[in-house]
Design an enzyme around this catalytic site. Structure first.
Site, short mmCIF file in Angstrom:
data_model
loop_
_atom_site.label_atom_id
_atom_site.label_comp_id
_atom_site.label_asym_id
_atom_site.label_seq_id
_atom_site.Cartn_x
_atom_site.Cartn_y
_atom_site.Cartn_z
N CYS A 85 -0.88 1.44 -0.52
CA CYS A 85 -1.53 2.01 0.29
C CYS A 85 -1.32 3.56 -0.12
CB CYS A 85 -1.23 1.86 1.74
SG CYS A 85 -2.17 2.83 2.96
N HIS A 126 -7.91 -4.46 4.27
CA HIS A 126 -6.92 -3.61 4.16
C HIS A 126 -7.46 -2.35 4.99
CE1 HIS A 126 -3.62 -1.23 2.58
NE2 HIS A 126 -4.34 -0.30 2.80
N GLU A 127 -8.47 -1.94 4.87
CA GLU A 127 -8.78 -0.80 5.64
C GLU A 127 -9.01 -1.29 7.43
OE1 GLU A 127 -7.98 1.85 4.25
OE2 GLU A 127 -8.37 1.14 2.10
N HIS A 130 -5.95 -0.88 9.41
CA HIS A 130 -5.60 0.29 9.87
C HIS A 130 -5.85 0.48 11.27
CE1 HIS A 130 -3.55 2.48 6.53
NE2 HIS A 130 -4.40 1.84 5.57
#
Length: 136
Positions: A85, A126-127, A130
């Site tokens: 990241c 993945h995003e 967040h």
């Protein structure tokens, strides 16, 4: 406007709030920042530029797609992988799904539905992590 990348894990672990049309500038800033870092980055979440909003941008080939308030509605094909990241040092193990479906608003706040697989699906997952403050 290209923004600095946030690297503070305490900030990155904050929960994100739903985005509204008042957050359109965040979308543009995210797209600008992704383009400025495209040599080493394929996706970004708003908290990476200091805005705790549920907005991501993803590089899909030559296109950069904004997803506002994305929700994964279907997933299949769980697997283990490793990711890095831009906000963190090193590579970490994680679990992902090979295929996903996502409901989201585009940058004009129009409803969209997409089916994604392989690396694009991995980036989106993945995003979206967040938003919950999940750091790989």
């Amino acid at each position: 406007m290209v923004k600095q990348i946030v690297k503070d894990p305490f900030f990155l672990q904050k929960k994100s709030e739903k985005a509204t049309e008042a957050d359109k500038q965040v979308i543009e800033d995210l797209l600008d920042t992704l383009r400025a870092n495209q040599d080493r980055c394929v996706g970004m979440a708003a908290n990476m530029i200091g805005a705790c909003k549920t907005i991501i941008v993803v590089a899909m080939g030559t296109f950069h797609v904004a997803m506002v308030n994305p929700v994964i509605t279907k997933k299949s094909g769980a697997y283990q992988t490793q990711e890095s990241c831009l906000s963190l040092e090193g590579v970490r193990p994680c679990s992902r799904y090979k295929e996903i479906e996502v409901d989201y608003l585009d940058k004009d706040f129009k409803p969209q539905h997409g089916k994604y697989q392989d690396f694009t699906a991995q980036i989106i997952q993945h995003e979206i992590d967040h938003f919950s403050g999940i750091l790989i």
